[in-house]
Design an enzyme around this catalytic site. Structure first.
Site, PDB file in Angstrom:
ATOM      1  N   TYR B 283     -36.924 -58.539  26.599  1.00 33.68           N
ATOM      2  CA  TYR B 283     -38.378 -59.257  27.163  1.00 33.68           C
ATOM      3  C   TYR B 283     -39.628 -58.257  27.451  1.00 33.68           C
ATOM      4  O   TYR B 283     -39.080 -58.129  28.612  1.00 33.68           O
ATOM      5  CB  TYR B 283     -38.175 -61.033  27.280  1.00 33.68           C
ATOM      6  CG  TYR B 283     -39.126 -61.179  26.832  1.00 33.68           C
ATOM      7  CD1 TYR B 283     -41.014 -60.833  27.987  1.00 33.68           C
ATOM      8  CD2 TYR B 283     -39.194 -62.829  27.035  1.00 33.68           C
ATOM      9  CE1 TYR B 283     -41.909 -61.752  27.593  1.00 33.68           C
ATOM     10  CE2 TYR B 283     -41.185 -63.513  26.640  1.00 33.68           C
ATOM     11  CZ  TYR B 283     -42.242 -63.014  27.444  1.00 33.68           C
ATOM     12  OH  TYR B 283     -42.935 -63.608  27.102  1.00 33.68           O
ATOM     13  N   TYR B 331     -44.651 -55.505  18.796  1.00 33.75           N
ATOM     14  CA  TYR B 331     -44.443 -56.034  17.304  1.00 33.75           C
ATOM     15  C   TYR B 331     -45.365 -57.044  16.908  1.00 33.75           C
ATOM     16  O   TYR B 331     -46.721 -57.359  17.058  1.00 33.75           O
ATOM     17  CB  TYR B 331     -42.882 -56.591  17.422  1.00 33.75           C
ATOM     18  CG  TYR B 331     -42.964 -57.384  16.197  1.00 33.75           C
ATOM     19  CD1 TYR B 331     -42.942 -56.853  15.151  1.00 33.75           C
ATOM     20  CD2 TYR B 331     -42.725 -58.648  16.387  1.00 33.75           C
ATOM     21  CE1 TYR B 331     -42.249 -57.771  14.136  1.00 33.75           C
ATOM     22  CE2 TYR B 331     -42.365 -58.878  15.813  1.00 33.75           C
ATOM     23  CZ  TYR B 331     -42.582 -59.090  14.206  1.00 33.75           C
ATOM     24  OH  TYR B 331     -41.684 -59.885  12.956  1.00 33.75           O
TER      25      TYR B 331
END
Lengths: 131, 385
Positions: B283, B331
């Protein structure tokens, strides 16, 4: 601005009086932060408020270039400092041009107090050479 | 009662909302619903098949009722961006224990457009509200980032190491048409981007988007009978850990204790080692997190994360592909990104990723939540073991 709870009110009242007061455990002897009526390390209720030295070192920081509304006129140096007594806390570094060359990590600091919006906040400034 | 690990529980549906990015005409709740229905379709199931619901953001009962589901099991665990990794773990335990048969886990967030989204900002009487927020440590870019200089300083690393994380992940993003930032960049370009909070420039901070994603879990036994059974992804191991909701109260600003604990439990429960991992998601709301992650998870030694990335190990063709969708940095990042990290892992294991890594059999997903407060770890595989 911070809204004190019954457990944290002595910290904020001390700041208004120009003192940095945190808690120390009578059982294990350690200072701890943030305030709560039992030791953060050993859960003992035998704790006392003490005024600490106000001396600290700069552990890490960012220089915030995108302050939230209301923070435009305060120091952009959002810093993690470690008190000589052990606990670490978030603060602002003041009294210095906010630039990386003025803020080497481990810089020695001393507490000072700033009034903001009716509250007095403990902040830190570089310790003077001869002090 | 069966085991929650070892491949006995399977992800049988996995999908994002039709679009991610800037979606000013879709509310937060509808992003959950769209992602949830897409994931159920992917599994060959309908809402009537679901008896367990988990989410973070809205209440699980809000999502369940919106979709016409009457669950007998609900989980509203909220630990920020890694909540969905914990939901996978909890859902696996529930299915293993017989408390649910088919669990739907949804994420949806109007992080950019703020349509039907809760008001932003914390309570000023909480510990963080009293002792961090008054100093301007409120926004993620000025709070989550505070320990980074310490991490770099302790290791003789610097801002270029942050920039190299961005450079490496843009290699992946450039191959992904759904990624918001797709340009290849150099270290100098990243360093010269506008400064957000020194030492972080814009490119070292995640994109801010709208979108959603969802997962459907059931037993491996039932998965085998579903139309998409051959695309099932199995849970081999998992872990979770929490530390402090205040960045200033981390045990060690130069290492994240919860990363170390949850990843160790995930490896232990999977019975696998670092050398077994073919693909890694960490993450990355900000560029320091993959550096913490590589070291705290034990994929490299202390102080080796920067060189590992600089040497090309994490880019296409490297020995350990990392954040292969481009990550939160390139992204998408709706606010609680963890669902998208899991979904990229599932796509890689199914062989359906935009930038597909050859022969992925084991993928490790590492999540973080509420700044350095919580950690979730999953070991996933396309083999049941």
């Amino acid at each position: 601005m911070p809204r004190p709870t019954p457990e944290t009110a002595p910290y904020w009242e001390a700041a208004k009086a120009g003192e940095l007061r945190i808690q120390k455990c009578g059982a294990c002897g350690r200072h701890y932060f943030y305030p709560r009526p039992f030791c953060r390390y050993c859960a003992s209720p035998d704790v006392a408020w003490v005024t600490v030295s106000g001396r600290a070192r700069l552990v890490s920081y960012v220089i915030n270039r995108r302050p939230m509304p209301g923070f435009e006129s305060v120091s952009p140096v959002i810093a993690l400092v470690e008190l000589d007594e052990g606990p670490r806390l978030m603060t602002n570094v003041v009294g210095v041009e906010p630039a990386p060359e003025n803020l080497p990590l481990d810089l020695r600091l001393r507490v000072t107090f700033e009034e903001r919006g009716g509250t007095v906040l403990p902040v830190f400034q570089p310790e003077e050479e001869s002090a | 009662m069966t085991s929650m690990h070892g491949g006995r529980i399977a992800i049988v549906g996995a999908a994002e909302t039709d679009e991610i990015g800037v979606l000013p005409n879709t509310s937060m709740l509808q992003l959950h619903a769209e992602a949830g229905l897409n994931a159920l379709r992917d599994a060959g199931l309908t809402p009537a098949d679901v008896d367990g619901v988990a989410t973070a953001g809205p209440l699980a009962l809000d999502v369940a009722h919106h979709l016409g589901i009457n669950p007998r099991w609900a989980d509203g665990t909220m630990v920020g961006g890694c909540s969905f990794l914990l939901h996978v773990r909890h859902a696996a335990a529930a299915v293993a224990a017989g408390a649910a048969d088919v669990v739907l886990i949804t994420h949806g967030e109007s992080g950019r457009s703020r349509v039907g989204a809760p008001r932003w900002g914390g309570a000023n009487a909480t510990p963080a509200g009293q002792f961090e927020a008054p100093y301007g440590a409120i926004t993620p870019y000025a709070t989550f980032t505070v320990p980074a200089l310490r991490f770099l300083h302790e290791r003789g690393m610097d801002r270029e190491d942050l920039a190299r994380v961005v450079v490496a992940q843009r290699e992946w993003a450039s191959k992904n048409p759904r990624a918001l930032r797709r340009d290849i960049v150099t270290v100098d370009e990243v360093l010269q981007a506008p400064e957000i909070a020194y030492p972080f420039t814009r490119d070292m901070c995640c994109v801010v988007t709208d979108g959603g994603g969802a997962l459907v879990l059931t037993s491996a036994e039932r998965a085998a009978d579903l139309p998409g059974g051959s695309r099932a992804v199995y849970l081999l191991g998992s872990g979770e850990a929490t530390e402090s909701a205040m960045v200033s109260q981390m045990e060690d600003p130069g290492s994240f204790q919860a990363f170390r604990r949850s990843s160790a439990e995930a490896f232990r429960t999977a019975g696998l080692g670092h050398g077994d991992v073919d693909h890694l998601m960490i993450y990355d709301a900000f560029a320091h997190l993959p550096l913490y992650g590589l070291e705290d998870l034990g994929f490299v030694g202390r102080g080796e994360s920067g060189a590992f990335i600089a040497d090309g190990h994490t880019i296409p063709g490297g020995s350990l592909p990392v954040n292969t969708n481009g990550g939160g940095l390139a992204y998408t990042h709706t606010g609680m990104y963890g669902m998208f990290a899991i979904l990229e892992s599932v796509r890689q294991l199914r062989g359906e990723a935009a930038a597909q890594v050859p022969d992925v059999e084991v993928s490790f997903v590492q999540g973080v939540g509420i700044f350095f407060a919580a950690s979730g770890s999953l070991v996933l595989s396309n083999r049941g073991f």
